[in-house]
Scaffold this motif. Structure first.
Motif, PDB file in Angstrom:
ATOM      1  N   GLU A  43      -0.811 -19.317 -52.632  1.00 55.41           N
ATOM      2  CA  GLU A  43      -2.263 -19.481 -52.250  1.00 55.41           C
ATOM      3  C   GLU A  43      -3.124 -19.431 -53.587  1.00 55.41           C
ATOM      4  O   GLU A  43      -2.885 -18.511 -54.509  1.00 55.41           O
ATOM      5  N   ASP A  45      -6.841 -20.326 -53.871  1.00 58.04           N
ATOM      6  CA  ASP A  45      -8.237 -20.697 -53.734  1.00 58.04           C
ATOM      7  C   ASP A  45      -8.854 -19.512 -54.474  1.00 58.04           C
ATOM      8  O   ASP A  45      -8.466 -18.651 -54.908  1.00 58.04           O
ATOM      9  N   ARG A  67       4.484 -14.603 -46.798  1.00 56.99           N
ATOM     10  CA  ARG A  67       3.549 -14.372 -45.436  1.00 56.99           C
ATOM     11  C   ARG A  67       4.184 -13.541 -44.716  1.00 56.99           C
ATOM     12  O   ARG A  67       3.715 -12.795 -43.904  1.00 56.99           O
ATOM     13  N   GLY A  81      -4.388 -13.437 -45.872  1.00 50.45           N
ATOM     14  CA  GLY A  81      -3.532 -13.727 -47.273  1.00 50.45           C
ATOM     15  C   GLY A  81      -3.767 -12.743 -48.370  1.00 50.45           C
ATOM     16  O   GLY A  81      -3.185 -12.842 -49.493  1.00 50.45           O
TER      17      GLY A  81
END
Length: 256
Positions: A43, A45, A67, A81
């Protein structure tokens, strides 16, 4: 109006788990002491990036996890997350530990744990160190248990009284302790200094190796003395917390 509870009380469960982006951001904003922050692997972002950089700046360890691991840790199944593990208290600095010894007019006695990953072992070491009058415990940031709820429970409350510092590099720490005048005693079955010939009366750091591999090579190279505990039975090693207790109470005996 109903008063809002503090973030740590509101968001963290009894095990210190804080889940979800907003909850972790609020915990960081409120200055909650975090032990580790787990981020979903892959991830990238901006929100998770902000959480990672802020957590690192506040001294938390940030690790990537798949995950499935996050799902297994999650109680809400809505972790988004990110899951944080709150520390039961803020970490001290090494300078704080040495200052405590000076304030008491005592030669520093410090326990250095080289990658103790079992929280029960770390909690037991902290408990014994506090009972023996040590001035603090030092652990590495990586590959070590931290000040979690399990460690606090196993320590029987000793974490509230004994400062624990966390450092990024143990060999560098040991070199710094030498500059402060401490002698470094490592524990190993192959040690060339028998326990009862070691002199713990002066400023001393006792290095306890990990549960399986013992002391790392670079850590062992930084020790002034490698101490062996007499083994009279058929086994050739002790539990890490038991080894710590034996060294600590030999230091107590010598310092009386």
């Amino acid at each position: 109006m109903r008063q809002r509870r503090p973030v740590q009380e509101q968001e963290a469960g009894a095990d210190g788990i804080i889940e979800g982006r907003n909850a972790v951001i609020e915990a960081l904003r409120a200055g909650v002491a975090l032990d580790k922050v787990y981020l979903a692997k892959g991830e990238t972002d901006a929100v998770l990036g902000h959480i990672a950089s802020t957590a690192r700046n506040q001294g938390a360890v940030v690790v990537e996890a798949d995950r499935r691991k996050l799902d297994g840790m999650s109680r809400t199944h809505a972790h988004q997350g990110v899951i944080a593990q709150a520390a039961v208290r803020a970490y001290a600095s090494v300078a704080d530990i040495l200052a405590q010894a000076r304030a008491k007019g005592e030669a520093p006695l410090v326990v250095v744990c080289d990658e103790l990953s079992d929280p029960h072992n770390l909690g037991a070491v902290i408990r014994t160190a506090e009972c023996a009058g040590a001035h603090g415990v030092i652990i590495p940031k990586r590959r070590s248990a931290g000040l979690t709820a399990v460690v606090a429970k196993t320590s029987a409350g000793a974490v509230a009284h004994l400062p624990v510092a966390r450092v990024p590099n143990l060999p560098a720490l040991l070199k710094d302790l030498k500059q402060e005048g401490l002698w470094i005693f490592g524990t190993t079955a192959q040690g060339n200094t028998p326990l009862y010939q070691a002199d713990f009366k002066g400023p001393a750091a006792l290095v306890i190796g990990s549960e399986g591999a013992g002391m790392g090579r670079l850590v062992a190279q930084c020790c002034d003395f490698q101490v062996s505990i007499p083994m009279k039975g058929k086994l050739n090693s002790l539990n890490a917390s038991a080894a710590a207790a034996i060294l600590l109470y030999e230091a107590v005996r010598q310092r009386q």
